[in-house]
Write a protein that holds these residues in place. Structure first.
Motif, short mmCIF file in Angstrom:
data_model
loop_
_atom_site.label_atom_id
_atom_site.label_comp_id
_atom_site.label_asym_id
_atom_site.label_seq_id
_atom_site.Cartn_x
_atom_site.Cartn_y
_atom_site.Cartn_z
N ARG A 4 0.85 50.86 45.40
CA ARG A 4 0.98 49.86 44.33
C ARG A 4 -0.12 48.81 44.35
N TYR A 5 -0.75 48.63 45.52
CA TYR A 5 -1.75 47.58 45.68
C TYR A 5 -3.08 48.18 46.13
N LEU A 6 -4.15 47.52 45.77
CA LEU A 6 -5.47 48.05 46.09
C LEU A 6 -5.73 48.01 47.59
N ASN A 7 -5.42 46.89 48.22
CA ASN A 7 -5.54 46.74 49.67
C ASN A 7 -4.31 46.01 50.18
N VAL A 8 -3.85 46.41 51.36
CA VAL A 8 -2.73 45.76 52.02
C VAL A 8 -3.24 45.25 53.37
N TYR A 9 -3.36 43.93 53.49
CA TYR A 9 -3.76 43.32 54.75
C TYR A 9 -2.50 43.02 55.55
N VAL A 10 -2.47 43.48 56.81
CA VAL A 10 -1.28 43.34 57.64
C VAL A 10 -1.66 42.58 58.91
N CYS A 11 -0.99 41.46 59.15
CA CYS A 11 -1.15 40.71 60.40
C CYS A 11 0.16 40.81 61.17
N THR A 12 0.08 41.29 62.40
CA THR A 12 1.26 41.54 63.23
C THR A 12 1.11 40.82 64.55
N GLY A 13 2.23 40.32 65.08
CA GLY A 13 2.16 39.68 66.39
C GLY A 13 3.53 39.43 66.99
N PRO A 14 3.55 39.01 68.24
CA PRO A 14 4.80 38.69 68.93
C PRO A 14 5.19 37.23 68.71
N LEU A 15 6.47 36.95 68.87
CA LEU A 15 6.97 35.59 68.87
C LEU A 15 7.85 35.39 70.10
N TYR A 16 7.87 34.16 70.59
CA TYR A 16 8.70 33.79 71.73
C TYR A 16 9.50 32.58 71.29
N LEU A 17 10.68 32.86 70.73
CA LEU A 17 11.46 31.82 70.06
C LEU A 17 12.50 31.20 70.98
N PRO A 18 12.76 29.91 70.83
CA PRO A 18 13.79 29.26 71.64
C PRO A 18 15.19 29.63 71.17
N ARG A 19 16.10 29.53 72.09
CA ARG A 19 17.51 29.69 71.73
C ARG A 19 18.33 28.63 72.46
N GLN A 20 19.41 28.27 71.82
CA GLN A 20 20.28 27.25 72.40
C GLN A 20 21.18 27.86 73.47
N GLU A 21 21.23 27.22 74.63
CA GLU A 21 22.06 27.74 75.71
C GLU A 21 23.29 26.87 75.91
N ASP A 22 24.07 27.17 76.94
CA ASP A 22 25.39 26.56 77.10
C ASP A 22 25.34 25.05 77.24
N ASP A 23 24.22 24.52 77.73
CA ASP A 23 24.13 23.07 77.90
C ASP A 23 23.73 22.36 76.62
N GLY A 24 23.60 23.12 75.54
CA GLY A 24 23.26 22.54 74.25
C GLY A 24 21.77 22.34 74.02
N LYS A 25 20.94 22.64 75.03
CA LYS A 25 19.50 22.47 74.92
C LYS A 25 18.83 23.78 74.52
N LEU A 26 17.62 23.66 73.96
CA LEU A 26 16.84 24.83 73.56
C LEU A 26 15.88 25.22 74.67
N TYR A 27 15.82 26.52 74.96
CA TYR A 27 14.91 27.04 75.97
C TYR A 27 14.17 28.25 75.42
N VAL A 28 12.93 28.43 75.85
CA VAL A 28 12.20 29.67 75.58
C VAL A 28 12.24 30.50 76.84
N ARG A 29 12.95 31.60 76.80
CA ARG A 29 13.07 32.49 77.95
C ARG A 29 12.72 33.90 77.52
N TYR A 30 11.90 34.57 78.33
CA TYR A 30 11.58 35.96 78.05
C TYR A 30 11.32 36.70 79.36
N GLN A 31 11.61 37.97 79.33
CA GLN A 31 11.38 38.84 80.49
C GLN A 31 9.90 39.15 80.62
#
Length: 299
Positions: free
Chosen positions: A192-219
Motif C-alpha cells: 500500500r505504501y511506497l516505502n515502509v521505514y521501520v524502527c525497532t528496539g527494546p524497552l525497560y519499563l518500570p512497574r509498581q511493586e508491593d511497596d507502592g514504588k516504581l522499579y525497573v527490573r530485568y533479567q
C-alpha cells in the motif's frame, strides 16, 4: 489519563508506562483505567504527515543513506550494515534501536536463510558484546530487531541481520506469534505504501511493586549479562505512493506470551509514549523533513 494536543487534534497519552505486562494486555483502548492500572496501550490512530516530495521517494533496496532519511533517534554508537542502521548500547549488549527501509524490491531476491548463522559482532568490544552461549539454555529466543525476511534482496543483507548486536532476548511465544505477525504486517504494508521505514528496539519499563514504588527490573543472560527487555517497540513511517505525505504508527508489545486472540491494534500507542520511555526522538526528525505534523483522532 492525560491528553496531549497537537495541531488542534487530540491523542490519548497513557498516564504511566509502569504497568505489568498482564495489565497492559487487559487494558482496553480509549477507556479510562483505574488509578492503579495506568494505560500504556491506549488505542490511537495513524498520524499523517504531509508534504513529502514524490521525487524523494525511492524503491530500490539497500543504501543506508536512504534508510536514515528521517534522521537518527539518537546519536550514540551508530553502526551501519548492508541495509539497516543501528545504535548499539554496550550496557545492555543489545541495540537501542535499529532502522530499516522496506519496499517490494527489498522483500524479494535470491537470499537463503539456511545459509545464515547467528554471529558475534566483532566491531563491539569483547567486554560489551553478546555471544550465542549467553542465550544457550536461557529459555529465550535470539529475537531479530531488523527481521531477516525483510532483506531477501541480498544474501549479505540477510546475513547482516544475524549479528547478535541486531538481536535481543525474546520470549519464544512472543517471537513466534504476535511479534512475527507484526513483522508480517510491516511487510504487507509495502503493498500500500511506497516505502515502509521501520524502527525497532527494546524497552525497560518500570512497574509498581508491593511497596507502592516504581522499579525497573530485568533479567540478564549468560556471563555477558545480556539484558532481557520488558517490552519491545516498533515505529513505522509509511510513505504514500502518491507523494502526499507519510503516516506514522507506533506499537509496544510486552516481552511475554500474548493471547493470539488479542489484535495487534491493541498495542498501538502514541509516539510520545515511546519517546518518553526510550529516550529517543522521532517526531522532531519527521517535522524537520516534512515541515509539519498533524494528528487526527479517527481513521
Amino acid at each position: 489519563m492525560r491528553r496531549l494536543c497537537r495541531t488542534g487534534a487530540t491523542l490519548l497519552f497513557g498516564a504511566g508506562i509502569g504497568a505489568s505486562a498482564s495489565r497492559l494486555l487487559s487494558s482496553r483502548g480509549g477507556e479510562e483505567e483505574e488509578e492503579d492500572r495506568p494505560a500504556l496501550l491506549s488505542r490511537v490512530p495513524v498520524i499523517p504527515v504531509p508534504r513529502v516530495q514524490a521525487s524523494e521517494l525511492t524503491v530500490t533496496p539497500g543504501g543506508t543513506g536512504a534508510v536514515m532519511k528521517y534522521g537518527f533517534p539518537s546519536l550514540a554508537n551508530i553502526k551501519t550494515r548492508e541495509s539497516y542502521v543501528t545504535s548499539y548500547d554496550p550496557r545492555t549488549r543489545t541495540a537501542s534501536w535499529v532502522i530499516e527501509r522496506l519496499n517490494p524490491a527489498s522483500l524479494t531476491g535470491p537470499s537463503d536463510r539456511k545459509r545464515c548463522d547467528f554471529k558475534e559482532d566483532d566491531s563491539v568490544h569483547m567486554f560489551h558484546r553478546a555471544t550465542s552461549a549467553d542465550y544457550r539454555g536461557s529459555g529465550f529466543d535470539r529475537g531479530h530487531l531488523a527481521a531477516a525476511a525483510n532483506h531477501k534482496w541480498s544474501q549479505k543483507a540477510m546475513e547482516d541481520t544475524f549479528y547478535l548486536s541486531n538481536v535481543a532476548p525474546q520470549n519464544p511465544h512472543l517471537n513466534q506469534n504476535a511479534w512475527n505477525n507484526l513483522e508480517k504486517l510491516c511487510r504487507s504494508l509495502t503493498k500500500r505504501y511506497l516505502n515502509v521505514y521501520v524502527c525497532t528496539g527494546p524497552l525497560y519499563l518500570p512497574r509498581q511493586e508491593d511497596d507502592g514504588k516504581l522499579y525497573v527490573r530485568y533479567q540478564v543472560l549468560g556471563r555477558n549479562h545480556v539484558a532481557v527487555p520488558t517490552h519491545f517497540f516498533k515505529v513505522l513511517i509509511l510513505e504514500q505512493a502518491d507523494g502526499r505525505g507519510v503516516e506514522l504508527r507506533s506499537y509496544v508489545l510486552p516481552n511475554e506470551p500474548i493471547d493470539e486472540k488479542v489484535p495487534l491494534e491493541r498495542f498501538l500507542v502514541p509516539i510520545e509514549t515511546i519517546e518518553r520511555a526510550s529516550g529517543l526522538l522521532f517526531v522532531p526528525n519527521i517535522m524537520k523533513r516534512t515541515g509539519s505534523l498533524q494528528a487526527i483522532t479517527d481513521r
